[in-house]
Scaffold this active site. Sequence first.
Site, PDB file in Angstrom:
ATOM      1  N   GLN A  90      29.524  35.176  43.549  1.00  0.00           N
ATOM      2  CA  GLN A  90      29.480  36.571  43.822  1.00  0.00           C
ATOM      3  C   GLN A  90      28.449  37.279  44.677  1.00  0.00           C
ATOM      4  OE1 GLN A  90      31.101  37.547  39.783  1.00  0.00           O
ATOM      5  NE2 GLN A  90      32.267  38.830  40.942  1.00  0.00           N
ATOM      6  N   HIS A 149      37.775  33.726  33.550  1.00  0.00           N
ATOM      7  CA  HIS A 149      37.907  34.495  34.649  1.00  0.00           C
ATOM      8  C   HIS A 149      36.512  34.292  35.520  1.00  0.00           C
ATOM      9  CE1 HIS A 149      37.770  38.799  36.902  1.00  0.00           C
ATOM     10  NE2 HIS A 149      36.577  38.261  37.079  1.00  0.00           N
ATOM     11  N   GLU A 150      35.251  33.943  34.862  1.00  0.00           N
ATOM     12  CA  GLU A 150      34.200  33.666  35.534  1.00  0.00           C
ATOM     13  C   GLU A 150      34.408  32.303  36.042  1.00  0.00           C
ATOM     14  OE1 GLU A 150      32.451  35.925  36.536  1.00  0.00           O
ATOM     15  OE2 GLU A 150      32.772  37.266  35.028  1.00  0.00           O
ATOM     16  N   GLY A 152      30.255  40.566  33.394  1.00  0.00           N
ATOM     17  CA  GLY A 152      30.221  39.250  33.733  1.00  0.00           C
ATOM     18  C   GLY A 152      30.069  39.025  35.385  1.00  0.00           C
ATOM     19  N   CYS A 188      37.229  43.029  38.568  1.00  0.00           N
ATOM     20  CA  CYS A 188      36.231  42.243  39.018  1.00  0.00           C
ATOM     21  C   CYS A 188      35.342  43.129  39.771  1.00  0.00           C
ATOM     22  CB  CYS A 188      36.710  41.249  39.525  1.00  0.00           C
ATOM     23  SG  CYS A 188      35.630  40.093  40.501  1.00  0.00           S
ATOM     24  N   LEU A 189      33.888  42.779  39.760  1.00  0.00           N
ATOM     25  CA  LEU A 189      32.983  43.462  40.690  1.00  0.00           C
ATOM     26  C   LEU A 189      33.246  43.028  42.141  1.00  0.00           C
ATOM     27  CD1 LEU A 189      29.547  43.097  38.763  1.00  0.00           C
ATOM     28  CD2 LEU A 189      30.821  45.367  39.259  1.00  0.00           C
ATOM     29  N   HIS A 224      36.065  32.109  39.449  1.00  0.00           N
ATOM     30  CA  HIS A 224      35.217  31.930  40.559  1.00  0.00           C
ATOM     31  C   HIS A 224      34.450  30.962  41.106  1.00  0.00           C
ATOM     32  CE1 HIS A 224      35.279  36.548  40.918  1.00  0.00           C
ATOM     33  NE2 HIS A 224      35.042  36.700  39.913  1.00  0.00           N
TER      34      HIS A 224
HETATM   35  C1  QAP Z   1      34.871  39.857  34.441  1.00  0.00           C
HETATM   36  O1  QAP Z   1      34.443  42.007  35.076  1.00  0.00           O
HETATM   37  C2  QAP Z   1      35.818  40.032  33.064  1.00  0.00           C
HETATM   38  O2  QAP Z   1      36.535  47.358  39.119  1.00  0.00           O
HETATM   39  C3  QAP Z   1      33.845  40.793  34.492  1.00  0.00           C
HETATM   40  O3  QAP Z   1      34.778  49.745  39.774  1.00  0.00           O
HETATM   41  C4  QAP Z   1      37.326  40.796  33.419  1.00  0.00           C
HETATM   42  O4  QAP Z   1      32.614  43.000  35.208  1.00  0.00           O
HETATM   43  C5  QAP Z   1      35.705  39.767  31.861  1.00  0.00           C
HETATM   44  C6  QAP Z   1      33.660  46.383  37.100  1.00  0.00           C
HETATM   45  C7  QAP Z   1      37.920  41.059  32.357  1.00  0.00           C
HETATM   46  C8  QAP Z   1      36.395  40.119  31.047  1.00  0.00           C
HETATM   47  C9  QAP Z   1      37.690  40.892  31.103  1.00  0.00           C
HETATM   48  C10 QAP Z   1      34.754  46.404  37.980  1.00  0.00           C
HETATM   49  C11 QAP Z   1      32.970  47.193  37.366  1.00  0.00           C
HETATM   50  C12 QAP Z   1      33.313  45.222  36.378  1.00  0.00           C
HETATM   51  C13 QAP Z   1      35.233  47.381  38.677  1.00  0.00           C
HETATM   52  C14 QAP Z   1      33.491  42.976  35.412  1.00  0.00           C
HETATM   53  C15 QAP Z   1      34.437  48.638  38.762  1.00  0.00           C
HETATM   54  C16 QAP Z   1      33.014  48.429  38.398  1.00  0.00           C
HETATM   55  C17 QAP Z   1      34.114  44.024  36.046  1.00  0.00           C
HETATM   56 CO    CO Z   2      35.063  38.413  38.707  1.00  0.00          CO
END
Ligand code: QAP
Ligand code: CO
Length: 171
Positions: free
Chosen positions: A50, A137-138, A45, A95-96, A141
């Site tokens: 971001q 979550h998004e 996501g 989270c990215l 943001h």
């Molecule tokens: C948001 O999260 C989300 O720490 C998207 O090192 C969170 O894509 C959606 C990511 C929870 C549903 C449930 C995080 C990649 C990606 C990191 C992400 C990392 C590499 C997170």
């Molecule tokens: Co995020």
Amino acid sequence: MIREVLVYPNKLLRETSKDVTHFDAHLHTLLQDMYDTMICREGIGLAAIQIGVPLNVLIINLVNEDGAQLSENLYEIINPVIVEKDGLTIYQEGCLSVPGYYDEVERAAHIKLRYFDRNGEQHEEEFTDLMAIAVQHEMDHLKGRLFIEKLSYLKRKKFEKEWKKKQKAGK
Ligand code: QAP
Ligand code: CO
């Protein structure tokens, strides 16, 4: 085009995003850049802010039961509004913009969402499970909020400690 993902504590991540008014080629380029960036960074996501664009645009692309992330399952969500929510669920979120940190956050288990697609068509759709969590979550943001701000006092302290340690290690 792959864009840079802003990382905590970048101040831009605290900005409030604005509604999209033109469903045009600029929007489609933004959506493509967001997708390329999210896939490149192995995310599921991403919100436009971001990559530094303060517009109410988010994308979500969950993996299926085989662990495959298919573009046919991509959601492009513009100007979203939660019109109903109920229940509670807890999930270990990441989270990215907060790379390498994951912690449990509580959110509504079920939402009804009104949003627009890339062509400006309005949709109303119900989401549960991981999709409901991802949307919330998004959408945080878009209001300038990160999941670490929803943690309990002790968990937030744990985050600060780990983050500082990581900074020192130069990661
Ligand atoms: C948001 O999260 C989300 O720490 C998207 O090192 C969170 O894509 C959606 C990511 C929870 C549903 C449930 C995080 C990649 C990606 C990191 C992400 C990392 C590499 C997170
Ligand atoms: Co995020």
